[in-house]
Design a protein around this motif. Sequence first.
Motif, short mmCIF file in Angstrom:
data_model
loop_
_atom_site.label_atom_id
_atom_site.label_comp_id
_atom_site.label_asym_id
_atom_site.label_seq_id
_atom_site.Cartn_x
_atom_site.Cartn_y
_atom_site.Cartn_z
N ILE A 19 4.79 7.26 -8.34
CA ILE A 19 4.34 8.50 -7.94
C ILE A 19 2.77 8.48 -8.25
CG2 ILE A 19 4.52 11.06 -8.17
CD1 ILE A 19 6.92 9.34 -6.73
N PRO A 20 2.43 8.36 -9.45
CA PRO A 20 1.13 8.26 -9.64
C PRO A 20 0.31 7.37 -8.81
CG PRO A 20 2.14 8.33 -11.79
CD PRO A 20 3.15 7.98 -10.59
N GLY A 21 0.77 5.94 -8.48
CA GLY A 21 0.26 5.18 -7.56
C GLY A 21 -0.14 5.93 -6.33
N ALA A 22 0.90 6.59 -5.66
CA ALA A 22 0.83 7.58 -4.42
C ALA A 22 -0.28 8.48 -4.67
CB ALA A 22 2.01 7.94 -4.23
N ALA A 23 -0.56 9.01 -5.59
CA ALA A 23 -1.67 10.28 -5.96
C ALA A 23 -2.86 9.50 -5.75
CB ALA A 23 -1.45 10.69 -7.37
N ILE A 24 -2.70 7.97 -6.27
CA ILE A 24 -4.36 7.51 -6.32
C ILE A 24 -4.67 7.09 -4.85
CG2 ILE A 24 -5.25 5.32 -7.08
CD1 ILE A 24 -3.75 5.26 -9.40
N SER A 25 -3.61 6.49 -4.11
CA SER A 25 -4.01 6.31 -2.78
C SER A 25 -4.17 7.38 -1.77
CB SER A 25 -2.51 5.58 -2.25
OG SER A 25 -2.90 4.93 -1.00
N LEU A 26 -3.60 8.52 -1.92
CA LEU A 26 -3.87 9.93 -1.44
C LEU A 26 -5.19 10.25 -1.79
CD1 LEU A 26 -2.75 12.09 0.38
CD2 LEU A 26 -2.24 13.48 -1.59
N GLU A 27 -5.86 10.00 -2.76
CA GLU A 27 -7.30 10.38 -3.00
C GLU A 27 -8.18 9.37 -2.21
OE1 GLU A 27 -8.84 12.69 -4.91
OE2 GLU A 27 -6.78 13.53 -5.36
N ARG A 28 -7.74 8.18 -1.87
CA ARG A 28 -8.64 7.07 -1.23
C ARG A 28 -8.55 7.58 0.26
NH1 ARG A 28 -6.18 2.16 -4.34
NH2 ARG A 28 -7.62 2.33 -6.33
N GLY A 308 -1.93 -0.79 -9.26
CA GLY A 308 -1.35 -2.08 -8.28
C GLY A 308 -0.40 -1.32 -7.05
N PHE A 309 0.16 -0.25 -7.45
CA PHE A 309 1.12 0.13 -6.43
C PHE A 309 0.22 0.95 -5.34
CE2 PHE A 309 4.30 3.35 -4.70
CZ PHE A 309 5.11 2.16 -4.17
N ALA A 310 -0.63 1.41 -5.99
CA ALA A 310 -1.56 2.12 -5.04
C ALA A 310 -2.34 1.11 -3.97
CB ALA A 310 -2.81 2.82 -5.74
N ALA A 311 -2.41 0.03 -4.56
CA ALA A 311 -3.14 -1.11 -3.52
C ALA A 311 -2.18 -1.23 -2.52
CB ALA A 311 -3.45 -2.35 -4.49
N ALA A 312 -1.00 -1.46 -2.90
CA ALA A 312 0.06 -1.74 -1.76
C ALA A 312 0.33 -0.59 -0.76
CB ALA A 312 1.59 -1.85 -2.54
N LEU A 313 0.27 0.46 -1.37
CA LEU A 313 0.20 1.77 -0.28
C LEU A 313 -1.20 1.54 0.55
CD1 LEU A 313 1.30 4.38 -2.94
CD2 LEU A 313 2.72 3.44 -1.02
N ASP A 314 -2.38 1.36 -0.12
CA ASP A 314 -3.50 1.28 0.66
C ASP A 314 -3.20 0.09 1.81
OD1 ASP A 314 -4.73 3.09 -0.91
OD2 ASP A 314 -5.91 1.55 -2.07
N MET A 315 -2.70 -0.97 1.49
CA MET A 315 -2.61 -1.96 2.41
C MET A 315 -1.71 -1.46 3.64
SD MET A 315 -0.54 -5.66 2.10
CE MET A 315 -1.93 -6.25 0.88
N GLY A 316 -0.57 -0.56 3.48
CA GLY A 316 0.17 -0.03 4.33
C GLY A 316 -0.37 0.86 5.13
N HIS A 317 -1.34 1.69 4.71
CA HIS A 317 -2.20 2.50 5.50
C HIS A 317 -3.17 1.44 6.26
CE1 HIS A 317 -6.51 4.10 6.03
NE2 HIS A 317 -5.92 5.29 6.15
N ASP A 318 -3.71 0.54 5.95
CA ASP A 318 -4.39 -0.57 6.69
C ASP A 318 -3.65 -1.12 7.73
OD1 ASP A 318 -6.68 0.16 5.20
OD2 ASP A 318 -6.72 -1.35 3.90
#
Length: 358
Positions: A19-28, A308-318
């Motif tokens: 969940i914190p990883g998702a919060a980081i990805s949302l900021e980006r 690290g999980f935020a990076a995986a979510l960023d990849m999904g976004h891309d």
Amino acid sequence: MVTISVDAMGGDHGPSVLIPGAAISLERHPELKFIFYGKEKDVQPEIDKFPKLKAASKFVHCDVSVRMDDKPSQALRQGRWKSSMWKAIEAVKTGEADVCVSAGNTGALMAMSRFCLRTMADIERPAIAAIWPTLRGESIVLDVGATIGADAQQLVDFSVMGAAMARAMIENPKPTVGLLNVGVEEIKGQEEVKEAGRLLRDADLPTLEYHGFVEGDDLGKGTVDVVVTEGFSGNIALKTAEGTARQIGEYLRAAMGHSFMSRIGYLFARSAFKRLGEKMDPRKVNGGVFLGLNGVVIKSHGGTDSEGFAAALDMGHDMVRNELQSKIDIDIKKFHTRQGRSRSANSASEQSENKSEK
């Protein structure tokens, strides 16, 4: 807007990291929307800690979660239709989400993804593609664990899909592709690899440039944009690279603290070591993409942290923003249509030769 479905119960640490990883990805990526699947008592309190994330997300309670040590067959029997992992994948199938991300059991995730999403037309078996840091930037390596012992046709399909991912990720209109082998000479290697090389040369595809065979040291050099191998050797290469990066990091830390003078030297070179650490940080390239399915699924490392999980979510976004799925679909259809015509032409030629001989 890009909607990501998240198996919030996956990984070694579960919602407290994801969940914190998702919060980081949302900021980006403020345009992101999330659907979290998991047990309410574990997931909802974590979401409540992040008001922005809560406003951009939806939560769905699931009674069952797949354990990291569950066998794929066991996970399918017990978790199908009701586990957080299955529900997250199903959201992609129904169109409720654009991509699914999970840090859970890799075997179970692949088994459920294949069962739920099915493989694309003309694709016999899927592959897991990973982003690989190199001296030139980044390359794509596949398969790193999905298909053990791929035949020549499957290796060619991996090449086409990997090239499509390279076009989506690094925006190269004609990425270079190499087959991982024990040598660059055409006479070396297993018959499946040599046959795949011949097929790629003969295909002369407009969406990729076949480089030829590459060796293990070419992975780090970045000799080609896409390195293709079967899942057994690919997974060993991946785990070896991760272990080597950690080993070098430990060596450096030990050397910097070895003496007073080495600590003084570290202070002067701190910015250089920081850049080196960022280059070697496996969290930056966390996430393996399941290619060959009717939907995008990304596997995050189970032991990763929030960054690290935020990076995986960023990849999904891309992957969604760069239309990975449509690129693969178009390239695979074109290749198999072209290959079918080639086979028909060869067959007609053989029949003509047989008649002449008679």
